[in-house]
Design a protein around this motif. Structure first.
Motif, mmCIF file in Angstrom:
data_model
loop_
_atom_site.group_PDB
_atom_site.id
_atom_site.type_symbol
_atom_site.label_atom_id
_atom_site.label_comp_id
_atom_site.label_asym_id
_atom_site.label_seq_id
_atom_site.Cartn_x
_atom_site.Cartn_y
_atom_site.Cartn_z
ATOM 1 N N PHE A 88 11.522 9.254 -2.161
ATOM 2 C CA PHE A 88 12.424 8.338 -2.874
ATOM 3 C C PHE A 88 13.158 7.387 -1.909
ATOM 4 C CE2 PHE A 88 16.158 7.551 -5.757
ATOM 5 C CZ PHE A 88 15.422 6.813 -6.678
ATOM 6 N N SER A 89 13.656 7.987 -0.813
ATOM 7 C CA SER A 89 14.396 7.105 0.112
ATOM 8 C C SER A 89 13.441 6.203 0.901
ATOM 9 C CB SER A 89 15.302 7.918 1.026
ATOM 10 O OG SER A 89 14.558 8.480 2.076
ATOM 11 N N TYR A 90 12.211 6.723 1.108
ATOM 12 C CA TYR A 90 11.210 5.890 1.785
ATOM 13 C C TYR A 90 10.893 4.652 0.937
ATOM 14 C CZ TYR A 90 6.807 4.713 4.188
ATOM 15 O OH TYR A 90 5.823 4.075 4.871
ATOM 16 N N MET A 91 10.891 4.863 -0.382
ATOM 17 C CA MET A 91 10.646 3.735 -1.291
ATOM 18 C C MET A 91 11.727 2.659 -1.144
ATOM 19 S SD MET A 91 9.425 4.944 -5.013
ATOM 20 C CE MET A 91 8.793 3.518 -5.841
ATOM 21 N N ALA A 92 12.957 3.137 -1.028
ATOM 22 C CA ALA A 92 14.065 2.187 -0.860
ATOM 23 C C ALA A 92 13.880 1.374 0.422
ATOM 24 C CB ALA A 92 15.382 2.936 -0.839
ATOM 25 N N HIS A 114 0.824 -1.208 0.000
ATOM 26 C CA HIS A 114 0.000 0.000 0.000
ATOM 27 C C HIS A 114 0.865 1.267 0.000
ATOM 28 C CE1 HIS A 114 -3.262 2.698 1.179
ATOM 29 N NE2 HIS A 114 -2.508 3.116 2.190
ATOM 30 N N TYR A 115 1.898 1.285 0.853
ATOM 31 C CA TYR A 115 2.764 2.466 0.910
ATOM 32 C C TYR A 115 3.569 2.631 -0.378
ATOM 33 C CZ TYR A 115 1.555 2.840 5.827
ATOM 34 O OH TYR A 115 0.865 2.994 6.990
ATOM 35 N N LEU A 116 3.983 1.470 -0.935
ATOM 36 C CA LEU A 116 4.732 1.547 -2.196
ATOM 37 C C LEU A 116 3.861 2.171 -3.293
ATOM 38 C CD1 LEU A 116 6.822 -1.736 -2.584
ATOM 39 C CD2 LEU A 116 7.647 0.614 -2.718
ATOM 40 N N GLU A 117 2.602 1.798 -3.293
ATOM 41 C CA GLU A 117 1.670 2.338 -4.292
ATOM 42 C C GLU A 117 1.535 3.856 -4.132
ATOM 43 O OE1 GLU A 117 -1.177 -1.561 -5.100
ATOM 44 O OE2 GLU A 117 -1.771 -0.072 -3.626
ATOM 45 N N LYS A 118 1.470 4.262 -2.847
ATOM 46 C CA LYS A 118 1.349 5.703 -2.570
ATOM 47 C C LYS A 118 2.564 6.450 -3.096
ATOM 48 C CE LYS A 118 -1.932 6.407 0.850
ATOM 49 N NZ LYS A 118 -2.412 7.414 1.681
ATOM 50 N N CYS A 119 3.742 5.877 -2.837
ATOM 51 C CA CYS A 119 4.974 6.494 -3.318
ATOM 52 C C CYS A 119 4.946 6.604 -4.834
ATOM 53 C CB CYS A 119 6.198 5.678 -2.909
ATOM 54 S SG CYS A 119 6.475 5.661 -1.153
ATOM 55 N N TYR A 120 4.548 5.513 -5.456
ATOM 56 C CA TYR A 120 4.498 5.474 -6.921
ATOM 57 C C TYR A 120 3.580 6.583 -7.439
ATOM 58 C CZ TYR A 120 3.587 3.814 -11.650
ATOM 59 O OH TYR A 120 3.463 3.734 -12.996
ATOM 60 N N ASP A 121 2.390 6.698 -6.838
ATOM 61 C CA ASP A 121 1.427 7.738 -7.252
ATOM 62 C C ASP A 121 2.057 9.124 -7.126
ATOM 63 O OD1 ASP A 121 -0.429 5.838 -7.759
ATOM 64 O OD2 ASP A 121 -1.565 6.110 -5.872
#
Ligand code: ATP
Ligand code: MG
Length: 298
Positions: A90-94, A60-67
């Motif tokens: 960006f770093s949160y995605m990592a 879910h969080y990855l999707e948010k980052c992507y959006d």
């Protein structure tokens, strides 16, 4: 009168023998169920662990980052390199990807554990099948070391739960011999169970709990010994324990009588030794090779 009495005695003896067989069967069956129960308990815990929705959350969080990144696709390079928020996203995605990898590894580990617990259950079942008792005596080639291994395996759940360490000292050059395998199995299972119970009978026991299983060849004998550091028994009571109904825990007290009956009917001997309460016990079973049929096939 004497004839009648002898007949009566014979019948009683016969009844006792069939009770022995029944008791042995019920005994192994309940032990098998017990061990399966022990193997299922951790599976439940593992299942609970994999059923948490952590993967879903990460996704879910990855999707948010992507959006978020997509909404800035016209100046993405600036956004992730210069913008305060963009750099964080960006770093949160990592971080999220890393925890996804960790989670994945953790789950694979758990699945492996579930797999081995299931494998263990099927092992117990197939062992039980191959040792299921038949009334007829079926002699087959037995390799004592494997039989001892199997008997331990059947009870490993119970032993491990009580944190009993099983040590094995097996003679490598053990001759194979012909005997009723399932009944000898019953004997070994009974003896290990006695050791387990003798260990558990010690209150406030803080020392290491150990059962040592040895196999040996000595002159013309082949056999095994099971030693425990359990409660032990007064030497003067030892002879009595081979009689029916002599039980510390108030059960049938049938185990040792069954063992003695089987061992002696195969020309062997069984002895229990102990230096008294608190000094553990050793039970030894000897078979006279000249009275057993050998296996010459190698
Ligand atoms: N390893 C041992 N250490 C100390 N005492 C033992 C040991 N094995 C047997 N005994 C004594 O011998 C008694 C008889 O053993 P047996 O196996 O015949 O019966 P049980 O274990 O009491 O009951 P059952 O085997 O029918 O469940 C036990 O109750 C116990 O007092
Ligand atoms: Mg017993």
């Amino acid at each position: 009168m004497v004839e009648d009495r002898t007949k009566e005695l014979k019948e009683t003896q016969q009844e006792l023998v069939s009770k022995a067989i029944e008791a042995g069967m019920a005994h192994v069956a309940s032990m098998v169920l017990h061990n399966i129960g022990n193997a299922i308990t951790p599976i439940n815990t593992y299942m609970e662990k994999v059923q948490t929705n952590e993967l879903g959350k990460i996704l879910h969080y990855l999707e948010k980052c992507y959006d978020d990144l997509q909404s800035r696709d016209d100046d993405l390079d600036y956004y992730i390199k210069e913008d305060v928020r963009g750099k964080q996203v960006f770093s949160y995605m990592a971080d999220l990807i890393r925890s996804l990898a960790d989670k994945n590894e953790e789950q694979l580990e758990i699945f492996k554990k579930i797999e081995s617990a299931i494998f263990y259950i099927s092992e117990i079942l197939s062992l039980q099948q191959s040792y299921s008792l038949t009334e007829r005596e079926i002699r087959e080639v037995v390799y004592l070391n494997s039989l001892l291994e199997d008997a331990v395996e059947m009870q490993i759940g119970t032993l491990e739960t009580s944190m009993i360490i099983v040590k094995k000292q097996f003679e490598d050059n053990l001759p194979k011999f012909m005997i009723d395998k399932s009944k000898l199995m019953q004997v070994i299972v009974n003896l290990i169970k006695n050791s387990y119970e003798a260990i558990e009978a010690q209150k406030n026991n803080t020392k290491e709990k150990v059962v040592l299983i040895e196999s040996f060849v000595e002159n013309d004998s082949v056999g095994f010994k099971i030693t425990d550091n359990g409660i032990g028994i007064e030497p003067e009571k030892i002879d009595k324990v081979f009689e029916f109904g002599k039980s510390r825990k108030g059960s049938t007290g049938f185990g040792l009588q069954y063992c003695k009956m089987f061992v002696e009917s195969n020309g062997g001997t069984i002895t229990l030794k102990s230096n008294g309460i608190g000094s553990g016990a050793t039970v030894s079973v000897y078979f006279d090779m000249s009275r057993l049929r050998h296996d010459d096939s190698g």
